[in-house]
Each structure stands twice: as structure tokens, then as C-alpha cells.
Design an enzyme around this catalytic site. Sequence first.
Site, mmCIF file in Angstrom:
data_model
loop_
_atom_site.group_PDB
_atom_site.id
_atom_site.type_symbol
_atom_site.label_atom_id
_atom_site.label_comp_id
_atom_site.label_asym_id
_atom_site.label_seq_id
_atom_site.Cartn_x
_atom_site.Cartn_y
_atom_site.Cartn_z
ATOM 1 N N ARG A 162 0.842 -1.211 0.000
ATOM 2 C CA ARG A 162 0.000 0.000 0.000
ATOM 3 C C ARG A 162 0.879 1.265 0.000
ATOM 4 O O ARG A 162 0.599 2.235 0.705
ATOM 5 C CB ARG A 162 -0.923 0.039 1.228
ATOM 6 N N SER A 237 -10.319 -0.294 3.418
ATOM 7 C CA SER A 237 -9.556 -0.382 4.666
ATOM 8 C C SER A 237 -9.127 1.019 5.072
ATOM 9 O O SER A 237 -8.453 1.698 4.304
ATOM 10 C CB SER A 237 -8.289 -1.209 4.475
ATOM 11 N N GLU A 333 -4.476 4.146 6.237
ATOM 12 C CA GLU A 333 -4.086 3.853 4.864
ATOM 13 C C GLU A 333 -4.615 4.960 3.953
ATOM 14 O O GLU A 333 -4.012 5.281 2.940
ATOM 15 C CB GLU A 333 -4.703 2.504 4.471
HETATM 16 N N1 EPU Z 1 -10.390 -9.967 10.988
HETATM 17 C C1 EPU Z 1 -11.043 -9.915 12.204
HETATM 18 N N2 EPU Z 1 -11.989 -8.951 12.398
HETATM 19 C C2 EPU Z 1 -12.312 -8.060 11.425
HETATM 20 C C3 EPU Z 1 -11.637 -8.104 10.196
HETATM 21 C C4 EPU Z 1 -10.665 -9.070 9.997
HETATM 22 O O1 EPU Z 1 -10.786 -10.701 13.102
HETATM 23 O O2 EPU Z 1 -13.195 -7.233 11.671
HETATM 24 C C5 EPU Z 1 -9.397 -11.034 10.768
HETATM 25 C C6 EPU Z 1 -9.968 -12.071 9.782
HETATM 26 O O3 EPU Z 1 -10.701 -13.041 10.443
HETATM 27 C C7 EPU Z 1 -8.734 -12.637 9.156
HETATM 28 C C8 EPU Z 1 -7.782 -11.455 9.137
HETATM 29 O O4 EPU Z 1 -8.276 -10.516 10.082
HETATM 30 O O5 EPU Z 1 -8.164 -13.617 9.966
HETATM 31 C C9 EPU Z 1 -7.656 -10.846 7.759
HETATM 32 O O6 EPU Z 1 -8.901 -10.372 7.295
HETATM 33 P P1 EPU Z 1 -9.220 -10.174 5.723
HETATM 34 O O7 EPU Z 1 -8.903 -11.395 4.969
HETATM 35 O O8 EPU Z 1 -10.609 -9.617 5.625
HETATM 36 O O9 EPU Z 1 -8.166 -9.141 5.224
HETATM 37 P P2 EPU Z 1 -7.586 -7.805 5.862
HETATM 38 O O10 EPU Z 1 -6.191 -8.021 6.264
HETATM 39 O O11 EPU Z 1 -8.533 -7.300 6.891
HETATM 40 C C10 EPU Z 1 -6.625 -6.922 3.582
HETATM 41 C C11 EPU Z 1 -6.659 -5.662 2.780
HETATM 42 C C12 EPU Z 1 -7.981 -5.502 2.028
HETATM 43 C C13 EPU Z 1 -8.131 -6.693 1.101
HETATM 44 C C14 EPU Z 1 -8.061 -7.978 1.946
HETATM 45 C C15 EPU Z 1 -8.050 -9.209 1.077
HETATM 46 C C16 EPU Z 1 -5.208 -4.091 3.930
HETATM 47 C C17 EPU Z 1 -5.144 -2.868 4.765
HETATM 48 N N3 EPU Z 1 -6.438 -4.509 3.635
HETATM 49 O O12 EPU Z 1 -7.630 -6.816 4.589
HETATM 50 O O13 EPU Z 1 -7.884 -4.343 1.224
HETATM 51 O O14 EPU Z 1 -9.360 -6.632 0.396
HETATM 52 O O15 EPU Z 1 -6.836 -8.030 2.709
HETATM 53 O O16 EPU Z 1 -6.859 -9.260 0.350
HETATM 54 O O17 EPU Z 1 -4.180 -4.625 3.525
HETATM 55 C C18 EPU Z 1 -8.354 -2.003 1.036
HETATM 56 O O18 EPU Z 1 -7.154 -1.817 0.983
HETATM 57 O O19 EPU Z 1 -9.177 -1.057 0.972
HETATM 58 C C19 EPU Z 1 -8.866 -3.355 1.231
HETATM 59 C C20 EPU Z 1 -10.160 -3.613 1.424
#
Ligand code: EPU
Length: 338
Positions: A162, A237, A333
Amino acid sequence: MKILKDISLKKYNTFGINAHAKYFSEINSVENLREALRLKQYPTKFIISGGSNMLITGPIDALVLHINIKGISIIEENDNTVILKVSAGENWHELVMWTIKRNYGGLENMSLIPGNAGTAPIQNIGAYGVELKDNFMSCEAMNINTQEIETFTKSDCKFGYRDSFFKNEGKGKYVITNITLNLTTKNHKLNTSYGAIEQELEKGKITNPTLQDISNAVITIRQSKLPDPKLLGNSGSFFKNPVISKEEFGIFSEAHPEAPFYKISEEAYKIPAGWLIEQCGYKGKRYGDAGVHKNQALVLVNYNNATGKEILELANRIISDVKDKFRIAITPEVNIIK
Ligand code: EPU
């Protein structure tokens, strides 16, 4: 060139913040952009494109240039690959759909990301194991001071998680006018390793997925977790996932063995900020019209009339609570426009 006065930017930012621009102009071509940047009577210019990665916290006392330059062209196509040049104002998701229709591979995991092609390199957009940089060749950008077009190769862009040159040394100095992408026309390198995609394909009993199947899976996953900005203002995010050292991770995981994490190298671990925020009790909470999304704590939402300042106050409370509880610093972000 038409310059409008006192325009609400509510429909130009996906957070739906009703901040006003002192002056506003639509930019439909590179020549148009050059002309606008040369207008001496408006000394301050502010660039807005898809408006999907910004939080506007007050009125914008500038000439706002809305980048709406359109066009997708095929530069070269051979047996295995195709090179596309995409103008900055093309909507990202519509571009992804355009490539899938033609069986061009590479962007399918990035379906449904809000924003425009020209802003994709700024934060090196990414989702489900793929980042823009994986298919990126170069981009052209206008230097705001000289109004000359400069070309940036992939290495010039200094992509990170990012992150890019345009968020650091290049910040506020360039307007990206087009991007060049390298996609596959056959033998696509499908990336289904991200857990949720595999599960989604299994649900549909798809063993040999097409680009369209992967895109459909991503769309289903995103729609189940992430709010549609047309229905509920948000900027995806709001925070980055923090990266901590091996030592810090040792202490953290001992105290919270249940926490999810990604090992990104021998020395560094990424912790999902969404998890940290949820543990602090914020998931689904609403304060006036500012809130934390019920399905993904990483996403802050505007229920309708929240001001940018209210969203920012909520973000700061979250940052401070996560710091107190976990000793981990999370950072936004999205671009905070002061
Ligand atoms: N999780 C929680 N609670 C929550 C959200 C997430 O416990 O409310 C846990 C999930 O259970 C999982 C982990 O966190 O174990 C990761 O969650 P998720 O797969 O939803 O991905 P993320 O790390 O929260 C990132 C990106 C997203 C992208 C997803 C999928 C960043 C900041 N965000 O989210 O990007 O869609 O991975 O690749 O890197 C964006 O940048 O706007 C965005 C949506």
C-alpha cells in the site's frame, strides 16, 4: 474550461463527506490538465480522481481538478501477453471487467476495488494475494510544476505494501495520466491461494477456474465483508495492517496466541488491524453518523452526514485504544486531507 464555484464534493469521494470545494473543474484530457495547472489566478490546485482513498476533513480552499480522462488502448498483443494503456479516469472495476471479457489475465483478484486506474499506483492497490505491481509496467504523470509528462517505470514507482513513490517523495508533485499494464492472454497465472477464494470456489464445485470464476469469487467475498460505497460511505480499509518485528511478535503472540498473523519474512510479521480493532470492541459500533463496519472492523463508515472530522476523531480513538491494549501502532491507509 469551465470553472464552477462552491461545489459539494459529496459525490466525488466514496466516504460521501459533504465538504465544499471553492472552485471545481472537470478534466477530460491531458491538454486540459496542463491548461488548468497553468491557471495563475488559482494558485492552489487539488487533484481528485476516484476519491476512494481520502478523508476530507474540511472545506477545500483551492481549484479542485476532477481527473476524468478516459480511454483504454491495446499497445501490443502477442501469443501470450497483451500490453494495455489505460487513461487515469477509467474506473478500476470496469477496467477489470473489460479485461476479463477479453480473457486477459492478471487483474481478476482485484475485482470490485473502488477508485480509478490513475490512482491505483499511488497506494499499489491489492487484494487476495495480488497487487497492482504484479501486472504494472509503467505510468505517465504530469509534473505539476513544469506541466511536462514524465514516464515512471515499475522500479521508479518504488512499490511497497500500500505504498509507492507517489505517496512519499513524489507526493503532491504529479498527476498520473495513464498506466501501462502487462496481462496474459493464455496460460494465466491464477492466484487462488488466498483462503477465502479457495473456499468460495469449492462452494461452487469449481475445480478448473476461469478468470471469470475467480472474479466472481472475489466479488462474492468482498460483498459479504465490505460495504458498497454507493450505499454506505467508506474508503475501504481505513488502516494498514501493522508490520511488527520478530521480537515484538514473540511478545504479542505469547499474550494472544489466538491472533491471526502473516509471516512476511524471517524478521517481520503482519497482524490484521481488523482483528486488533475488533478486540477493542469497535466492530459494528456507531457514534452519530460515523461508525465501524459490522462485517470488517478495518473499514470506517459514514452513515450519511458524518463530517470528515468526526470520522477522524473515531480513527484517532481506535489508534489510541489499539496502542493501549496491544502496544501496536496502527496508521491510516487513507489520505487524510487537512
Ligand atoms: N479480521 C477480524 N476482524 C475483522 C476483520 C478481519 O478478526 O473485523 C481477521 C480475519 O478473520 C482474518 C484477518 O483478520 O483472519 C484478515 O482479514 P481479511 O482477509 O478480511 O483481510 P484484511 O487483512 O482485513 C486486507 C486488505 C484488504 C483486502 C483484503 C483481502 C489491507 C489494509 N487490507 O484486509 O484491502 O481486500 O486483505 O486481500 O491490507 C483495502 O485496501 O481497501 C482493502 C479492502
